[in-house]
Design a protein around this motif. Sequence first.
Motif, PDB file in Angstrom:
ATOM      1  N   ILE A 116       0.848  -1.203   0.000  1.00 46.57           N
ATOM      2  CA  ILE A 116       0.000   0.000   0.000  1.00 46.57           C
ATOM      3  C   ILE A 116       0.883   1.253   0.000  1.00 46.57           C
ATOM      4  CG2 ILE A 116      -1.978  -1.078   1.156  1.00 46.57           C
ATOM      5  CD1 ILE A 116      -1.080   0.324   3.749  1.00 46.57           C
ATOM      6  N   LYS A 180      -6.806  -1.685  -2.108  1.00 48.17           N
ATOM      7  CA  LYS A 180      -5.792  -2.368  -2.909  1.00 48.17           C
ATOM      8  C   LYS A 180      -6.186  -3.826  -3.159  1.00 48.17           C
ATOM      9  CE  LYS A 180      -1.977  -2.156  -5.124  1.00 48.17           C
ATOM     10  NZ  LYS A 180      -0.885  -1.400  -4.526  1.00 48.17           N
ATOM     11  N   ASP A 307       0.178  -2.547  -9.369  1.00 50.49           N
ATOM     12  CA  ASP A 307       1.511  -2.014  -9.034  1.00 50.49           C
ATOM     13  C   ASP A 307       2.409  -1.928 -10.266  1.00 50.49           C
ATOM     14  OD1 ASP A 307       0.931  -1.682  -6.388  1.00 50.49           O
ATOM     15  OD2 ASP A 307       1.681  -3.663  -5.787  1.00 50.49           O
ATOM     16  N   GLU A 325      -1.430   6.346  -9.727  1.00 50.99           N
ATOM     17  CA  GLU A 325      -2.095   5.575  -8.673  1.00 50.99           C
ATOM     18  C   GLU A 325      -3.618   5.597  -8.870  1.00 50.99           C
ATOM     19  OE1 GLU A 325      -0.135   4.407  -5.954  1.00 50.99           O
ATOM     20  OE2 GLU A 325      -1.844   3.447  -4.971  1.00 50.99           O
ATOM     21  N   SER A 329      -6.179   2.183 -10.215  1.00 47.99           N
ATOM     22  CA  SER A 329      -6.904   1.510  -9.136  1.00 47.99           C
ATOM     23  C   SER A 329      -8.120   0.749  -9.664  1.00 47.99           C
ATOM     24  CB  SER A 329      -7.300   2.499  -8.047  1.00 47.99           C
ATOM     25  OG  SER A 329      -8.288   3.364  -8.535  1.00 47.99           O
TER      26      SER A 329
END
Lengths: 483, 94
Positions: A116, A180, A307, A325, A329
Motif C-alpha cells: 500500500i 488495494k 503495481d 495511482e 486503481s
Amino acid sequence: MSYFIRGHESKWEVVLGLEVHAQINSLSKLFSPSSTGYGAEPNSQVNLIDAGMPGALPVINQECVKQAVITGLGLNAKINLKSIFDRKNYFYPDLPQGYQISQFENPIVGSGHLIIEAEEGTKKIGITRLHLEQDAGKSIHDQDFENSFIDLNRSGCALMEIVSEPDLRSPSEVSLYIKKLRSILRYLGSCDGNMEKGNLRVDVNVSVRRFDAELGTRCEIKNINSIKFIQQAIEYEARRQVKLIESGKIVEQQTRLFDSQKGETRAMRSKEESHDYRYFPDPDLPPLILEKKMIEDLKLQLPELPDKKKIRFIETYGIKKYDAEILVSEKEVAEYFEKLVSDRDPKMVVTWLTGELFSYLNKKNLDNPQSAISVEKFGELLDLINDGTLSNRLAKELFVEFIESNMSASELVKKKGMVQISDENEIINMIETVLDQNQKMLEEYRSGKEKLFGFFVGQIMKISNGKANPQMVNTLLTKRLKK
Amino acid sequence: MSIDNSVVKKIANLSKINLSEKESENLKHELNKILDWVDDLKKVDTKMVEPMLSVFNENMKMRDDKVELTNTDEILSNAPDKKENFFVVPKVIE
C-alpha cells in the motif's frame, strides 16, 4: 509515528488485522452445481447439498480452485500443493448442514503480501493465508415479530477468506489495504469486490498497546459493509480499549458488531457463549492436490496488476505517481486511459480524465468511464481543444451537456457557435477596439501600471464572447503594447 | 485426559441436544473410553512417519463450473413452515 490514540497517560498505538471474505466469481457454487446469481427469488438456487440433505455429497468446483490459486499468485503468496477441507461446526438456521466446509490447518494458499502507498511511504502488508469455504444462507429478522425467514440461495457459494497479518496501524491504512485488495481481485477477475452486494465483507481485529510494547488483547468487529463505517468502527473501538486499560480494567477478547447509526461497537456474544467450532477434517472430501504445472500455467496467464501497471504508466507516459495511482486503481479506468492516451498528450488526458470526467462519474455514481462516454467521443473533444478550435474554458462549460447529448464534439461546437476564434487579424481588430475605448488606461499602463495587462485581456475576451483564443490574445497583446 | 460431566454438558450444548442425567453419564464413560484408546495410540513412535492428512489416498475429484437448475417447491417440501418461498423458523437473533 503517525496515527495514535491519545489517552490520559500516554499515546497508544493501534494494531489492526483484517479478515476479508471475498465471494468467488463463479457460475455455480463451491460444492454444488446450483447458480450463484445475485438477486434471484428466495430459495430458487438451492439443491440438496446446499439444503444440507442427508446423503448429499459435495463435489468441488474446478473454477473456484483455479480462482483461489490465481488470487494467491496475485497476492505474491505460496500456493500449497496439498490442502485439506475441514468442518467448522455451529448451529444456526441459515447453515442447514450444521457445519461450514472450510479449511483450517492446511489452507490452499499460504503467506503472501500486498503493497500500500501509506502516508509515510510504501508499506508491505503481510497476508497470513487464503482459504476456501462455503458461504451461509441469509436470515431475515425484520419481516415478522415471532419468526425469522431463511433464504438459502447464498448457502454454499464459494468464499475466499483472506487473512492479513496485524501489520496495519491506522484506519486510513485499513482503507488503503481494502482498496488495494479489491483492486487486485477485480484485475484478476476472481471477485467483483462489491461491498454493498456483500460479495466483499470485512472483519477487523483491533487491539491497542503503548508504543513498542507487546500486543494487547484484540476484539473482532464483524461484517461492516462500507469503508467509511470500518474506519469509524476502528476509531471507536480503539478509544474504548484505551479507556478500559487506563482505568485499570482488562480488554476481554470478544466478537463485537458496529452500530452505524449510533457510531459504536457492541459485544455480540459473551465469553461463556463463545463458539467452540470443533474443527475436524471433512470425511466426505479427500485432500485437494494441485499439480505444479497447473500453477505455472496460471502464473503465465496473470494479467498486469495495478503495481506493475502504475510503474509502466509513469515510465511510458511521464505522468505523476499520484495520477498513475488513481488511474490504475480501477481496471476499467486504466484501460480507458490507455485507449484515450494512445496518440494524445498524456498530461492533458490525465487532467481531463481525472478532473472533469471523474467528477461527472462521481455525481452519477458510475465506476466505468466507458459507461458515460466512449473513448472516441471524448477523444474528439480533446482533439478540438488541442488544435485550438475549442477553448478549455468553453469545453468545461459544455462538458456535461456534451456527455449527455448524442452529438459529436464537432457537431456540438457548430451548433453552439462555440468555435474558438484563432484568426490573427480578427484578434488584432479586437485588441485595437479595446485599446481605443480605453485610452486613459493605456496611458496609465505605459507609465508603468503593468497590472492593467490583465484588464485588457479581460475586455478582449468579453467582446469576443469568450471565444478568442486566450494564448493568442496574450501573445498579440504583448506584441502590440511593446510598440 | 478425562472427561467429566461439565464437558459432556458443554458438548451437548454446542450440539444443541438435550441429555438426561443417565444419557450424560453413559456418554461420559463412552467418550472416556475413546480417549483412553487414543492415549494408547499416542504411544506408537511416529517420528519417521509423514502425518496423514486424510484417510483417502486419492486426489479430490473436481467438476466443471456448470449450473444445474433447482426447484424451489421441492427444496421447501420438507420445511415445517414456509412463507412466500422462505423457510420460516422461530425468531433467531443474537
